[in-house]
Design an enzyme around this catalytic site. Structure first.
Site, PDB file in Angstrom:
ATOM      1  N   GLU A 176     -77.216 -11.170  16.152  1.00 24.63           N
ATOM      2  CA  GLU A 176     -77.692 -12.437  15.593  1.00 24.63           C
ATOM      3  C   GLU A 176     -76.760 -13.594  15.953  1.00 24.63           C
ATOM      4  OE1 GLU A 176     -79.090 -14.574  11.395  1.00 24.63           O
ATOM      5  OE2 GLU A 176     -77.995 -12.681  11.333  1.00 24.63           O
ATOM      6  N   LYS A 213     -81.823 -11.246  16.761  1.00 23.50           N
ATOM      7  CA  LYS A 213     -82.285 -12.123  15.687  1.00 23.50           C
ATOM      8  C   LYS A 213     -81.841 -13.532  16.043  1.00 23.50           C
ATOM      9  CE  LYS A 213     -82.430 -12.840  10.692  1.00 23.50           C
ATOM     10  NZ  LYS A 213     -82.242 -12.242   9.356  1.00 23.50           N
TER      11      LYS A 213
END
Length: 296
Positions: A176, A213
């Site tokens: 992420e 992400k």
């Protein structure tokens, strides 16, 4: 669900991943939003007990097991706790939901327009425990604040380095590198970020897959090359401060990306709602976020 079944669920599931991983710093704000004031608890144990009660209520609400939530990201203490007499991971899997665990230890100070992850000295022990709990994957967050090539490259390199360590432990890493949606030069920075991500994907060992992400990009479809990359299991999107309506509208313009929202999923839930009100409110959010996730 075994690992192969969970892999198939995440790769092809028609739905989204719920982010239930608020940790120490963000927990009081999450509780206040739920209607639990700071004076209603004292100390970390009571605070985390209150947030676990909220998460348990979410997980056990009928609409959460409707099939539209295909995964859920947990905080370590949630993983260590139980829901209806089962470990939280087993309670999720019984509802057809794949469990992930947040593994980062917070953000370092900003340098070169980015905040890398603090050293993950607790990671080996957490990975070992997560495997024993039957978790499928992990999630770890960095933040990019400007289109600084050095900062972006450093963030992505760290994400892939730790991701390989996680994969070696037998878990699916969700990388992420969040891009701050308030950054004035975000569009240019996301081009740099994509190039660095593709470089990292190309460098992975043969047969290794990761998840990504990412912030919903300024340019719709920007991350399609990552979505289609053979070393990517799934690309998910964070809401990053957008309202639920705006995040869902923007997500629907990005084929192949599905949601992994937290605030957008939970923002209208309140402790004093009746079970029917709670289920109706949560169900409405789930329907909206799921529809945006499968729109592409």
């Amino acid at each position: 669900m075994n690992t192969d079944q969970m892999t198939a669920k995440i790769a092809g599931g028609q739905g989204f991943i719920a982010a239930l991983d608020q940790s120490g710093g963000s927990t009081p704000k999450a509780l206040r939003g739920y209607g639990v004031e700071d004076g209603d608890w004292s100390g970390d144990d009571q605070m985390f007990g209150a947030i676990h009660e909220m998460r348990s209520r979410v997980i056990t609400t009928p609409c959460f097991g409707s099939g539209k939530v295909i995964g859920a990201i947990l905080f370590e203490r949630t993983m260590d706790s139980e829901v209806e007499g089962k470990s939280t991971a087993d309670a999720l899997k019984a509802r057809g939901i794949v469990p992930f665990i947040k593994v980062d230890q917070g953000l370092a100070d900003e340098a070169n327009g980015a905040q890398m992850m603090k050293p993950l000295d607790k990671l080996p022990a957490l990975l070992e425990k997560s495997v024993k709990h039957g978790m499928f994957g992990t999630k770890m967050r960095s933040v990019i604040k400007s289109a600084n090539p050095d900062g972006i490259a450093a963030v992505v390199a760290q994400q892939f380095e730790v991701g390989n360590q996680i994969a070696d432990a037998g878990l699916m890493p969700m990388l992420e590198p969040e891009f701050d949606i308030t950054a004035a030069d975000r569009e240019a920075g996301e081009d740099i970020l994509l190039a660095e991500i593709l470089k990292g994907l190309d460098s992975l060992p043969a047969g290794r897959k990761v998840m990504l992400k990412l912030s919903i990009p300024v340019k719709p479809g920007l991350y399609s090359p990552a979505v289609l990359h053979p070393n990517v299991l799934r690309v998910v999107a964070l809401s990053g401060g957008f309202s639920t309506d705006e995040a869902c509208e923007k997500l629907s313009q990005n084929p192949g990306m599905i949601a992994s929202f937290s605030r957008g999923l939970l923002q209208d839930l309140r402790k004093d709602q009746s079970d029917d009100e709670f289920n109706g409110t949560l169900g409405k959010a789930i329907d909206q976020i799921s529809a945006a996730s499968v729109a592409g």
